[in-house]
Design a protein around this motif. Structure first.
Motif, short mmCIF file in Angstrom:
data_model
loop_
_atom_site.label_atom_id
_atom_site.label_comp_id
_atom_site.label_asym_id
_atom_site.label_seq_id
_atom_site.Cartn_x
_atom_site.Cartn_y
_atom_site.Cartn_z
N ARG A 186 0.82 -1.21 0.00
CA ARG A 186 0.00 0.00 0.00
C ARG A 186 0.86 1.27 0.00
N ASP A 195 -8.53 0.93 -4.04
CA ASP A 195 -7.49 1.84 -4.54
C ASP A 195 -7.95 3.29 -4.62
N VAL A 217 -8.80 0.79 2.67
CA VAL A 217 -7.40 0.58 2.25
C VAL A 217 -7.32 -0.34 1.03
N SER A 218 -8.21 -1.32 0.98
CA SER A 218 -8.15 -2.25 -0.15
C SER A 218 -8.78 -1.67 -1.41
#
Lengths: 382, 439
Positions: B48, B126, B123-124
């Motif tokens: 990330r 994009d 967070v996952s």
């Protein structure tokens, strides 16, 4: 056989070209489809959007606009299928002795969140009003397909709607890190017409000051006179062209370079760039040579040193002046040095204080819960 | 038959053109679920961080920043007549179901830091994660002014000193009278701070302004010089502590030098002209090529610079037009009439100036500098005359504090005037002791 093959390929090529042309037309037709905007003036005595609609501003900018009087805003009629909604009003708090006009533009972002973009401009300033509306709608359009930061980047490169001087982010809560909106400080600068007129006026005034000095020292300058103020001399005055003059070394260098530097700084302080200001220094030199010193033949060396030497010196003095001011903030000596090096910047800045050109833009995400409550209230009312 | 083939081909091509970007079949339910699972998987903080660093770098480029990525940090610069620099660093930690993104930014020396605490669902994703990170970066990327100290790209030197001039070929100054002088030098050179291998410099990305004034009992001198970059390149090889910089480009320049004489021993006879400076000129360098190469080795900085120019000048004066009567002057060059120029000794010229400088700075607390200036003048009104000026300089200074240097400088000036195959020369020298304060 070859002739048939030729026809075959020709037909194929033409068919593909026609198909591409048709596709392009469809894409163009889609792209040029006008956007629908709903307009409302909330202040009865300030129908700015109605006036702009009547003057053809929105049609001219490819909008399909519908005006709704403020009194009808809560009617049972529902408004659907619009791209934007723009509302004008007047602020209660006065700025520069007048209530500024406020505008609110509703749109949605790429995450389907409702976005409210609000800003104020001086009430009577048509240039800033139109420029800000045009820019903000363009910004809102960018927001529909991207994020606010990306839209700012896209709009910033397109000169949105002036220089972005400051950006602040508003978080719902420091612990959650959810962005609830943005605040921008934007400087619109002046309209091109305003800048042009002020620069030309100031150059003319400077030429006037120079001419007063020239006539005070008439006896010394008479030596170079070749023409009189009469029609008969107009032709020869232009036909004779330029020559190398015979002035004293200091006049041909320091005095002309300084005059050119002031011409250059006049333009620079009116928001022109380096190249444009150099062109203005050349213009100032032309005004001086052909009006201020009409009775003399045009001096080629003066044209070079006033325009180009003056521009170089002007930029150097300009940067030094700003540097000194930043090194000596709030200092009388700093201001005096800055003034001596770049007088027109200080004078024009004082003039600009009447209106600094800055305005605030707030971009707020409307909380879905709040939006739902508003919608329910409307439903209940109807 | 053939036309049927043609029509079939047309529809086939049209079909391909029309539908080649559209999936032929809707996404299967199974693949949609797999995609959802992939999106919701716990991604590594490092992955990330890398994603965000790349996104932030691309985002900064949209605002005109030049960026370089070094691991989890971005070095960014912005030129365009107004220099900004930024250091951005991102760290990601996964803690108790939340990701903590620390975005640390330093713009023009002003530091700020924001910790974003985000759940895995954001967070996952994009685009959501990207938007959160960019919201921290955008105030620094977009703002035109108001953040940090813009003076970082400037360097200025204020000098105060005393000089003695000796008129003649003798090496050592002999006059008891000397001059006090002040000088000011301001240089805007943002590319000196950029450690990129190759950077293009545009109009106004380098300016230098130098002015020298003195209060003289013998020789009163006024001098200034301005260099403004039109277009150039800056290259840097190596690290910040040990690296080589190569900067070159086309410039525009202006230079003025005019001494005045007030002591009878320094004056020439003057039946024709009022003031008789040996040399005086104002040059507009329409085009000049500057090249600078410098090598940093720890605190020491070694540099060499060259300037080649071409332009137009008011001046110089000529040694042939000193000490003559008006009658004598009438028989001399038409390019040159002191009576015409209000009894002042100069002619309009084309000019070819050259400047060479060698410098070793901060070498055991010392600064050594050597320079040579050369000017070739020939008249705009074609005639068989020219003038040349040579200035040789050498100086040595010692840093008495980190910002103040005490230096001694020796200069030797030589003029060569030529008129109709006759030449005359004149020399003088000058010794300068001065204090320089670096800002």
């Amino acid at each position: 056989m070859q002739g048939h093959l030729f026809k075959f390929y020709l037909y194929k090529t033409v068919s593909i070209l026609l198909f591409i042309a048709f596709s392009a037309y469809c894409a163009y037709a889609e792209d040029s489809k006008s956007r629908k905007i709903i307009l409302t003036d909330t202040a009865v005595n300030f129908p700015v959007l109605k006036t702009m609609l009547d003057s053809g501003f929105f049609t001219g900018n490819n909008f399909s606009a519908e005006y709704i009087p403020f009194s009808d805003i809560n009617s049972k009629r529902t408004y659907t299928n619009f791209d934007f909604s723009l509302m004008s009003g007047l602020k209660e708090k006065e700025k520069d002795g007048a209530k500024p006009a406020s505008f609110n533009l509703f749109s949605v972002d790429s995450f389907k969140r409702n976005v409210l973009i609000g800003w104020d401009v001086p009430r009577e300033d048509t240039y800033r009003t139109e420029k800000s509306i045009r820019s903000m709608i363009a910004f809102a359009e960018a927001v529909r397909t991207s994020t606010i930061p990306d839209a700012l980047a896209e709009a910033g490169t397109a000169g949105f709607p002036g220089a972005i001087e400051k950006v602040s982010v508003i978080y719902e809560d420091d612990n959650i890190s959810n962005v609830s909106g943005y605040e921008l400080i934007v400087n619109t600068g002046f309209s091109p017409t305003h800048r042009f007129v002020r620069t030309l006026s100031e150059l003319t005034l400077l030429t006037g000051v120079g001419m007063a000095n020239y006539w005070i020292n008439k006896d010394a300058n008479m030596e170079d006179w070749r023409y009189k103020y009469r029609w008969k001399d107009v032709g020869p005055r232009f036909r004779d062209g330029w020559y190398w003059d015979s002035n004293a070394f200091r006049t041909n260098t320091i005095y002309h370079i300084y005059a050119g530097a002031v011409y250059y700084q006049t333009a620079r302080s009116n928001e022109y760039g380096i190249l444009a200001s150099t062109a203005w220094a050349f213009t100032g030199s032309l005004i001086w040579e052909y009006i201020g010193e009409w009775r003399e033949q045009t001096s080629g060396n003066d044209m070079v040193f006033t325009a180009f030497g003056g521009a170089l010196a002007g930029e150097a003095f300009h940067q030094t002046s700003i540097y000194i001011e930043n090194c000596m903030p709030n200092s009388v000596y700093g201001t005096i040095f800055s003034f001596l090096l770049d007088p027109m910047r200080i004078i024009n800045r004082a003039l600009d204080r009447c209106f600094d050109g800055d305005y605030k833009v707030s971009i707020v995400f409307i909380n879905p819960a709040v939006q739902a409550i508003i919608d329910n209230i409307h439903k209940d009312a109807h | 038959m053939k036309s049927a083939i043609q029509v079939s081909l047309f529809f086939l091509i049209s079909f391909i053109l029309l539908f080649n970007s559209v999936p032929l079949y809707p996404e299967s339910k199974e693949s949609a679920i797999n995609k959802e699972i992939t999106q919701k998987k716990i991604v590594s903080p490092e992955e990330r961080t890398e994603y965000l660093v790349n996104q932030c770098s691309d985002f900064l480029k949209k605002f005109g920043w030049i960026t370089t990525i070094d691991g989890s940090q971005i070095m960014a610069f912005r030129l365009g007549g107004r220099y900004d620099e930024m250091l951005l660093k991102i760290e990601t930690v996964y803690d108790a179901g939340l990701y903590n993104f620390t975005v640390a930014i330093s713009k023009n020396g002003v530091q700020t830091q924001k910790v974003l605490r985000l759940p895995g669902s954001i967070v996952s994703d994009d685009s959501r994660l990207r938007e959160h990170a960019l919201s921290v970066v955008v105030p620094f990327a977009a703002a035109e002014k108001g953040i940090g100290d813009f003076r970082r790209a400037f360097s200025s030197i204020f000098s105060f000193g005393y000089s003695r001039t000796h008129d003649g070929r003798e090496f050592f100054p002999a006059y008891a009278k000397g001059n006090l002088h002040l000088s000011w030098q301001l240089e805007y050179d943002p590319s000196a701070r950029i450690l990129l291998r190759d950077t293009t410099l545009a109009f106004g990305d380098y300016t230098a302004f130098n002015v020298y004034l003195d209060w003289a009992s013998i020789v009163r001198e006024n001098f200034f010089n301005i260099d403004l970059l039109i277009y150039g390149k800056n290259k840097y090889f190596g690290s910040a502590e040990h690296g080589t910089r190569f900067m070159y480009g086309f410039f525009n320049g202006l230079e003025y030098f005019r001494p005045g004489f007030s002591d009878s021993t320094m004056k020439w006879d003057r039946p024709v002209t009022h003031t008789q400076p040996y040399i005086q000129y104002a040059i507009w360098r329409a085009l000049q090529l500057n090249m600078l190469i410098s090598r940093r080795n720890g605190p020491a900085l070694y540099s060499a610079g060259i300037m080649l120019g071409a332009g137009m000048g008011v001046g110089p004066s000529s040694l042939f037009y000193a000490g003559i009567t008006e009658e004598e002057e009438q028989d001399m060059s038409p390019a040159f009439r002191s009576i015409k120029y209000r009894k002042q000794n100069y002619y309009f010229s084309y000019t070819l100036p050259v400047r060479l400088v060698l410098c070793a700075d901060h070498v055991y607390g010392f600064r050594f500098e050597a320079g040579y200036n050369y000017y070739f003048f020939f008249p705009v009104i074609s005639d068989d005359l020219y003038d040349m000026l040579h200035i040789f300089k050498g100086s040595m200074g010692y840093y008495i504090t980190s910002d103040v240097i005490m230096s001694i400088q020796y200069e030797r000036w030589k003029i060569e005037s030529m008129l109709y195959d006759k030449t005359r020369t004149h020399d003088w020298n000058r010794l300068i002791i001065e204090f320089r304060n670096y800002f």
